[in-house]
Write a protein that holds these residues in place. Structure first.
Motif, PDB file in Angstrom:
ATOM      1  N   GLY A  27       0.820  -1.215   0.000  1.00 21.18           N
ATOM      2  CA  GLY A  27       0.000   0.000   0.000  1.00 21.18           C
ATOM      3  C   GLY A  27       0.846   1.254   0.000  1.00 21.18           C
ATOM      4  N   GLU A  28       0.175   2.370   0.296  1.00 21.83           N
ATOM      5  CA  GLU A  28       0.845   3.671   0.334  1.00 21.83           C
ATOM      6  C   GLU A  28       1.490   3.845   1.707  1.00 21.83           C
ATOM      7  OE1 GLU A  28      -0.372   8.402  -0.048  1.00 21.83           O
ATOM      8  OE2 GLU A  28      -1.927   6.881  -0.251  1.00 21.83           O
ATOM      9  N   VAL A  29       2.773   4.176   1.700  1.00 18.51           N
ATOM     10  CA  VAL A  29       3.529   4.235   2.963  1.00 18.51           C
ATOM     11  C   VAL A  29       3.981   5.664   3.260  1.00 18.51           C
ATOM     12  CG1 VAL A  29       5.649   3.467   4.113  1.00 18.51           C
ATOM     13  CG2 VAL A  29       4.351   1.851   2.708  1.00 18.51           C
ATOM     14  N   ARG A  30       3.802   6.084   4.515  1.00 19.73           N
ATOM     15  CA  ARG A  30       4.401   7.327   5.009  1.00 19.73           C
ATOM     16  C   ARG A  30       5.124   7.053   6.309  1.00 19.73           C
ATOM     17  NH1 ARG A  30       0.273  12.438   4.198  1.00 19.73           N
ATOM     18  NH2 ARG A  30      -0.205  11.905   2.030  1.00 19.73           N
ATOM     19  N   VAL A  31       6.167   7.818   6.553  1.00 18.49           N
ATOM     20  CA  VAL A  31       7.034   7.574   7.710  1.00 18.49           C
ATOM     21  C   VAL A  31       6.982   8.754   8.674  1.00 18.49           C
ATOM     22  CG1 VAL A  31       9.405   7.050   8.422  1.00 18.49           C
ATOM     23  CG2 VAL A  31       8.573   6.241   6.196  1.00 18.49           C
ATOM     24  N   TYR A  32       6.738   8.466   9.944  1.00 16.40           N
ATOM     25  CA  TYR A  32       6.861   9.457  11.027  1.00 16.40           C
ATOM     26  C   TYR A  32       7.714   8.795  12.098  1.00 16.40           C
ATOM     27  CZ  TYR A  32       3.038  12.091   8.926  1.00 16.40           C
ATOM     28  OH  TYR A  32       2.262  12.820   8.064  1.00 16.40           O
ATOM     29  N   ALA A  33       8.955   9.251  12.241  1.00  9.31           N
ATOM     30  CA  ALA A  33       9.877   8.560  13.148  1.00  9.31           C
ATOM     31  C   ALA A  33      10.740   9.572  13.897  1.00  9.31           C
ATOM     32  CB  ALA A  33      10.740   7.583  12.350  1.00  9.31           C
ATOM     33  N   PRO A  34      11.300   9.151  15.051  1.00  7.16           N
ATOM     34  CA  PRO A  34      12.117  10.067  15.850  1.00  7.16           C
ATOM     35  C   PRO A  34      13.369  10.517  15.101  1.00  7.16           C
ATOM     36  CG  PRO A  34      11.557   8.075  17.094  1.00  7.16           C
ATOM     37  CD  PRO A  34      11.175   7.824  15.679  1.00  7.16           C
ATOM     38  N   ASP A  35      13.816  11.760  15.370  1.00 10.97           N
ATOM     39  CA  ASP A  35      15.018  12.273  14.691  1.00 10.97           C
ATOM     40  C   ASP A  35      16.295  11.644  15.252  1.00 10.97           C
ATOM     41  OD1 ASP A  35      14.805  13.607  17.102  1.00 10.97           O
ATOM     42  OD2 ASP A  35      14.994  15.618  16.257  1.00 10.97           O
ATOM     43  N   VAL A  36      16.228  11.167  16.503  1.00 11.89           N
ATOM     44  CA  VAL A  36      17.376  10.462  17.100  1.00 11.89           C
ATOM     45  C   VAL A  36      16.861   9.197  17.781  1.00 11.89           C
ATOM     46  CG1 VAL A  36      18.776  12.532  17.484  1.00 11.89           C
ATOM     47  CG2 VAL A  36      17.187  11.761  19.259  1.00 11.89           C
ATOM     48  N   GLU A  37      17.797   8.316  18.150  1.00  8.96           N
ATOM     49  CA  GLU A  37      17.374   7.047  18.748  1.00  8.96           C
ATOM     50  C   GLU A  37      16.609   7.258  20.054  1.00  8.96           C
ATOM     51  OE1 GLU A  37      20.301   3.936  19.116  1.00  8.96           O
ATOM     52  OE2 GLU A  37      18.896   2.677  20.228  1.00  8.96           O
ATOM     53  N   GLN A  38      15.529   6.514  20.206  1.00  8.55           N
ATOM     54  CA  GLN A  38      14.655   6.591  21.384  1.00  8.55           C
ATOM     55  C   GLN A  38      14.390   5.193  21.944  1.00  8.55           C
ATOM     56  OE1 GLN A  38      13.020   9.421  22.692  1.00  8.55           O
ATOM     57  NE2 GLN A  38      14.144  10.776  21.328  1.00  8.55           N
ATOM     58  N   SER A  39      15.390   4.296  21.815  1.00 12.41           N
ATOM     59  CA  SER A  39      15.209   2.928  22.305  1.00 12.41           C
ATOM     60  C   SER A  39      15.016   2.919  23.822  1.00 12.41           C
ATOM     61  CB  SER A  39      16.420   2.066  21.935  1.00 12.41           C
ATOM     62  OG  SER A  39      16.424   1.823  20.552  1.00 12.41           O
TER      63      SER A  39
END
Ligand code: MN
Length: 262
Positions: A27-39
Protein backbone atom coordinates in the motif's frame (compact mmCIF):
# COMPACT_ATOMS: atom_id res chain seq x y z
CA UNK A 1 -4.12 0.55 2.02
CA UNK A 2 -2.51 3.39 4.00
CA UNK A 3 0.44 2.22 6.10
CA UNK A 4 2.10 4.53 8.62
CA UNK A 5 5.65 3.60 9.65
CA UNK A 6 7.35 4.47 12.93
CA UNK A 7 10.19 3.08 15.06
CA UNK A 8 12.32 3.85 18.11
CA UNK A 9 15.79 3.55 16.54
CA UNK A 10 15.32 6.81 14.64
CA UNK A 11 14.43 7.67 11.07
CA UNK A 12 17.98 6.94 9.78
CA UNK A 13 18.01 3.34 11.07
CA UNK A 14 18.45 0.64 8.39
CA UNK A 15 15.57 -1.24 10.07
CA UNK A 16 12.87 1.26 9.13
CA UNK A 17 14.22 1.45 5.57
CA UNK A 18 14.04 -2.36 5.25
CA UNK A 19 10.47 -2.29 6.58
CA UNK A 20 9.50 0.49 4.16
CA UNK A 21 10.90 -1.46 1.19
CA UNK A 22 8.70 -4.41 2.12
CA UNK A 23 5.58 -2.49 3.24
CA UNK A 24 5.32 -0.39 0.07
CA UNK A 25 4.29 -3.50 -1.87
CA UNK A 26 1.13 -3.61 0.27
CA UNK A 27 0.00 0.00 0.00
CA UNK A 28 0.84 3.67 0.33
CA UNK A 29 3.53 4.23 2.96
CA UNK A 30 4.40 7.33 5.01
CA UNK A 31 7.03 7.57 7.71
CA UNK A 32 6.86 9.46 11.03
CA UNK A 33 9.88 8.56 13.15
CA UNK A 34 12.12 10.07 15.85
CA UNK A 35 15.02 12.27 14.69
CA UNK A 36 17.38 10.46 17.10
CA UNK A 37 17.37 7.05 18.75
CA UNK A 38 14.66 6.59 21.38
CA UNK A 39 15.21 2.93 22.30
CA UNK A 40 13.91 1.81 25.73
CA UNK A 41 11.87 5.00 26.09
CA UNK A 42 8.79 2.84 26.58
CA UNK A 43 5.47 4.60 26.17
CA UNK A 44 6.70 8.07 27.16
CA UNK A 45 4.89 11.02 25.63
CA UNK A 46 6.13 14.63 25.52
CA UNK A 47 3.90 17.06 27.38
CA UNK A 48 6.14 19.84 28.70
CA UNK A 49 7.54 21.23 25.44
CA UNK A 50 6.23 21.64 21.88
CA UNK A 51 7.02 19.02 19.23
CA UNK A 52 8.27 19.82 15.73
CA UNK A 53 8.12 17.71 12.58
CA UNK A 54 10.41 18.20 9.59
CA UNK A 55 10.13 16.55 6.19
CA UNK A 56 13.20 14.50 5.35
CA UNK A 57 14.41 12.50 2.31
CA UNK A 58 13.49 8.80 2.47
CA UNK A 59 13.76 7.15 -0.96
CA UNK A 60 10.69 8.40 -2.79
CA UNK A 61 8.40 8.13 0.26
CA UNK A 62 6.99 11.01 2.23
CA UNK A 63 8.80 11.00 5.56
CA UNK A 64 8.83 13.21 8.65
CA UNK A 65 11.31 13.30 11.50
CA UNK A 66 9.96 14.24 14.90
CA UNK A 67 11.91 15.55 17.92
CA UNK A 68 9.92 13.31 20.23
CA UNK A 69 9.32 9.78 21.45
CA UNK A 70 8.06 6.82 19.40
CA UNK A 71 4.54 7.30 20.82
CA UNK A 72 4.70 11.04 19.95
CA UNK A 73 5.57 10.15 16.33
CA UNK A 74 2.54 7.90 15.96
CA UNK A 75 0.18 10.39 17.61
CA UNK A 76 1.43 13.19 15.31
CA UNK A 77 1.45 10.96 12.23
CA UNK A 78 -2.11 9.73 12.72
CA UNK A 79 -3.20 13.31 13.34
CA UNK A 80 -1.52 14.55 10.15
CA UNK A 81 -2.45 11.71 7.78
CA UNK A 82 -6.09 10.69 7.59
CA UNK A 83 -7.50 7.27 6.75
CA UNK A 84 -4.56 5.19 7.99
CA UNK A 85 -5.33 1.43 7.91
CA UNK A 86 -2.41 0.11 9.91
CA UNK A 87 0.69 1.29 11.78
CA UNK A 88 3.97 -0.66 11.54
CA UNK A 89 6.83 -0.08 13.99
CA UNK A 90 10.40 -1.27 13.38
CA UNK A 91 12.17 -3.19 12.26
CA UNK A 92 13.94 -2.76 15.60
CA UNK A 93 17.66 -3.52 15.85
CA UNK A 94 17.33 -5.87 18.82
CA UNK A 95 14.63 -8.28 19.97
CA UNK A 96 11.62 -7.23 22.05
CA UNK A 97 10.71 -10.41 23.91
CA UNK A 98 8.82 -11.12 27.12
CA UNK A 99 9.21 -8.40 29.74
CA UNK A 100 10.82 -6.06 27.19
CA UNK A 101 7.21 -5.28 26.20
CA UNK A 102 7.20 -2.85 29.15
CA UNK A 103 10.17 -0.72 28.11
CA UNK A 104 10.27 -1.22 24.35
CA UNK A 105 9.81 1.99 22.37
CA UNK A 106 9.16 -0.09 19.25
CA UNK A 107 6.19 -1.76 20.84
CA UNK A 108 5.04 1.51 22.46
CA UNK A 109 4.75 3.13 19.02
CA UNK A 110 2.46 0.29 17.93
CA UNK A 111 0.54 0.42 21.22
CA UNK A 112 -0.03 4.18 20.81
CA UNK A 113 -1.75 3.41 17.49
CA UNK A 114 -3.87 0.71 19.16
CA UNK A 115 -4.84 3.15 21.94
CA UNK A 116 -6.05 5.53 19.23
CA UNK A 117 -8.16 2.73 17.69
CA UNK A 118 -5.84 1.65 14.86
CA UNK A 119 -4.40 -1.77 14.04
CA UNK A 120 -0.67 -2.00 14.68
CA UNK A 121 2.28 -4.37 14.37
CA UNK A 122 5.71 -4.09 16.04
CA UNK A 123 8.65 -5.89 14.37
CA UNK A 124 12.07 -6.62 15.89
CA UNK A 125 15.14 -8.70 15.04
CA UNK A 126 18.34 -9.51 16.97
CA UNK A 127 21.46 -7.42 16.52
CA UNK A 128 25.01 -7.95 17.71
CA UNK A 129 28.45 -7.10 16.41
CA UNK A 130 27.05 -6.94 12.88
CA UNK A 131 23.85 -5.20 11.75
CA UNK A 132 20.94 -7.55 10.95
CA UNK A 133 20.92 -9.06 7.46
CA UNK A 134 17.60 -7.61 6.31
CA UNK A 135 17.78 -9.35 2.91
CA UNK A 136 17.84 -12.69 4.74
CA UNK A 137 14.69 -12.01 6.79
CA UNK A 138 12.81 -10.12 4.04
CA UNK A 139 10.73 -13.11 2.83
CA UNK A 140 9.51 -13.62 6.40
CA UNK A 141 8.74 -9.93 6.90
CA UNK A 142 6.68 -10.13 3.71
CA UNK A 143 4.90 -13.30 4.92
CA UNK A 144 4.07 -11.66 8.28
CA UNK A 145 2.67 -8.57 6.54
CA UNK A 146 0.67 -10.76 4.11
CA UNK A 147 -0.94 -12.55 7.05
CA UNK A 148 -1.46 -9.65 9.45
CA UNK A 149 -2.41 -6.89 7.02
CA UNK A 150 -5.17 -9.10 5.58
CA UNK A 151 -6.53 -10.00 9.00
CA UNK A 152 -8.82 -7.31 10.41
CA UNK A 153 -9.37 -8.81 13.86
CA UNK A 154 -5.94 -8.59 15.52
CA UNK A 155 -5.45 -5.08 16.87
CA UNK A 156 -1.92 -5.26 18.24
CA UNK A 157 0.73 -7.87 17.41
CA UNK A 158 4.34 -8.08 18.60
CA UNK A 159 6.54 -9.80 16.01
CA UNK A 160 10.15 -10.95 16.47
CA UNK A 161 12.19 -12.38 13.60
CA UNK A 162 15.28 -14.56 14.22
CA UNK A 163 18.42 -14.08 12.12
CA UNK A 164 17.68 -17.06 9.86
CA UNK A 165 13.98 -17.95 10.21
CA UNK A 166 12.79 -21.47 9.49
CA UNK A 167 9.06 -20.88 10.07
CA UNK A 168 6.36 -18.89 11.85
CA UNK A 169 4.69 -19.43 15.21
CA UNK A 170 1.89 -17.90 17.33
CA UNK A 171 3.21 -17.25 20.84
CA UNK A 172 2.56 -15.64 24.21
CA UNK A 173 4.94 -13.30 26.08
CA UNK A 174 7.65 -15.01 28.15
CA UNK A 175 7.31 -13.23 31.48
CA UNK A 176 8.42 -15.94 33.96
CA UNK A 177 12.04 -14.80 33.96
CA UNK A 178 13.09 -11.14 33.91
CA UNK A 179 16.32 -10.42 32.07
CA UNK A 180 17.04 -6.96 33.50
CA UNK A 181 20.29 -6.54 35.44
CA UNK A 182 22.19 -3.70 37.13
CA UNK A 183 25.94 -3.90 36.58
CA UNK A 184 28.21 -1.58 38.64
CA UNK A 185 31.39 -0.10 37.20
CA UNK A 186 33.85 2.71 37.78
CA UNK A 187 34.52 5.80 35.68
CA UNK A 188 38.09 7.09 34.95
CA UNK A 189 37.84 9.35 38.03
CA UNK A 190 37.19 6.36 40.28
CA UNK A 191 33.52 7.19 40.77
CA UNK A 192 30.95 4.43 40.85
CA UNK A 193 28.43 4.18 38.01
CA UNK A 194 25.91 1.63 36.78
CA UNK A 195 24.75 0.02 33.58
CA UNK A 196 21.17 -1.20 33.24
CA UNK A 197 21.64 -4.18 30.98
CA UNK A 198 20.26 -7.64 30.26
CA UNK A 199 21.39 -11.10 31.30
CA UNK A 200 20.86 -14.16 29.11
CA UNK A 201 17.89 -16.30 30.08
CA UNK A 202 18.49 -20.05 29.95
CA UNK A 203 15.05 -21.40 30.81
CA UNK A 204 12.36 -20.84 28.23
CA UNK A 205 8.78 -22.02 28.39
CA UNK A 206 7.33 -23.75 25.37
CA UNK A 207 4.88 -21.61 23.43
CA UNK A 208 6.47 -18.30 24.42
CA UNK A 209 8.11 -15.72 22.18
CA UNK A 210 11.57 -16.59 23.59
CA UNK A 211 10.97 -20.28 22.90
CA UNK A 212 9.96 -19.58 19.28
CA UNK A 213 13.04 -17.44 18.65
CA UNK A 214 15.33 -20.07 20.19
CA UNK A 215 13.90 -22.54 17.68
CA UNK A 216 14.43 -20.22 14.73
CA UNK A 217 10.74 -19.39 14.40
CA UNK A 218 9.26 -15.98 13.69
CA UNK A 219 7.25 -15.17 16.84
CA UNK A 220 3.85 -13.45 16.55
CA UNK A 221 2.20 -12.46 19.86
CA UNK A 222 -1.25 -10.86 19.87
CA UNK A 223 -1.43 -8.32 22.74
CA UNK A 224 -4.28 -6.57 24.52
CA UNK A 225 -4.45 -3.08 25.99
CA UNK A 226 -6.47 -3.94 29.11
CA UNK A 227 -3.99 -4.77 31.90
CA UNK A 228 -6.72 -5.54 34.43
CA UNK A 229 -6.15 -8.83 36.26
CA UNK A 230 -9.75 -10.10 36.12
CA UNK A 231 -9.13 -13.07 38.40
CA UNK A 232 -7.48 -10.92 41.08
CA UNK A 233 -10.21 -8.29 40.73
CA UNK A 234 -12.83 -10.92 41.51
CA UNK A 235 -10.82 -12.29 44.45
CA UNK A 236 -10.18 -8.80 45.85
CA UNK A 237 -13.90 -8.01 45.73
CA UNK A 238 -14.64 -11.22 47.62
CA UNK A 239 -11.89 -10.95 50.25
CA UNK A 240 -12.03 -7.19 50.85
CA UNK A 241 -15.56 -5.92 50.26
CA UNK A 242 -15.54 -2.13 50.34
CA UNK A 243 -18.25 0.52 50.46
CA UNK A 244 -18.92 2.40 47.26
CA UNK A 245 -18.61 5.75 49.06
CA UNK A 246 -16.64 6.87 52.11
CA UNK A 247 -19.77 8.65 53.32
CA UNK A 248 -21.76 5.42 53.59
CA UNK A 249 -18.61 3.68 54.89
CA UNK A 250 -18.53 6.10 57.89
CA UNK A 251 -22.21 5.53 58.61
CA UNK A 252 -21.67 1.81 58.28
CA UNK A 253 -18.72 1.80 60.76
CA UNK A 254 -20.62 4.06 63.16
CA UNK A 255 -23.58 1.72 63.00
CA UNK A 256 -21.40 -1.29 63.49
CA UNK A 257 -19.51 0.13 66.52
CA UNK A 258 -22.87 1.15 68.02
CA UNK A 259 -24.22 -2.33 67.56
CA UNK A 260 -21.07 -3.98 68.92
CA UNK A 261 -20.99 -1.54 71.82
CA UNK A 262 -17.38 -0.46 71.18
MN1 MN B 1 15.34 0.32 19.33
Amino acid sequence: MRILLANDDGIYSPGIHALADCARRFGEVRVYAPDVEQSSMGHAITHSRPLTIKQTPFGNLEAWRVNGTPADCVALGLNAWGGVDVVLSGINLGTNLGNAAWHSGTLAAARQAALLGYRAIALSTPTGEAEPNFAQIEPYVARVLELLLEDRTLQLVNVNLPRSPVGLCWTRLAIQHYDGRVVPGEDPMGRRHFWLTVKPIEEVEEGTDRWAMRHGMVSMTPLRLDLTDDEMLMKAKERMPVESSMESDRHHSAGRSHRSGM
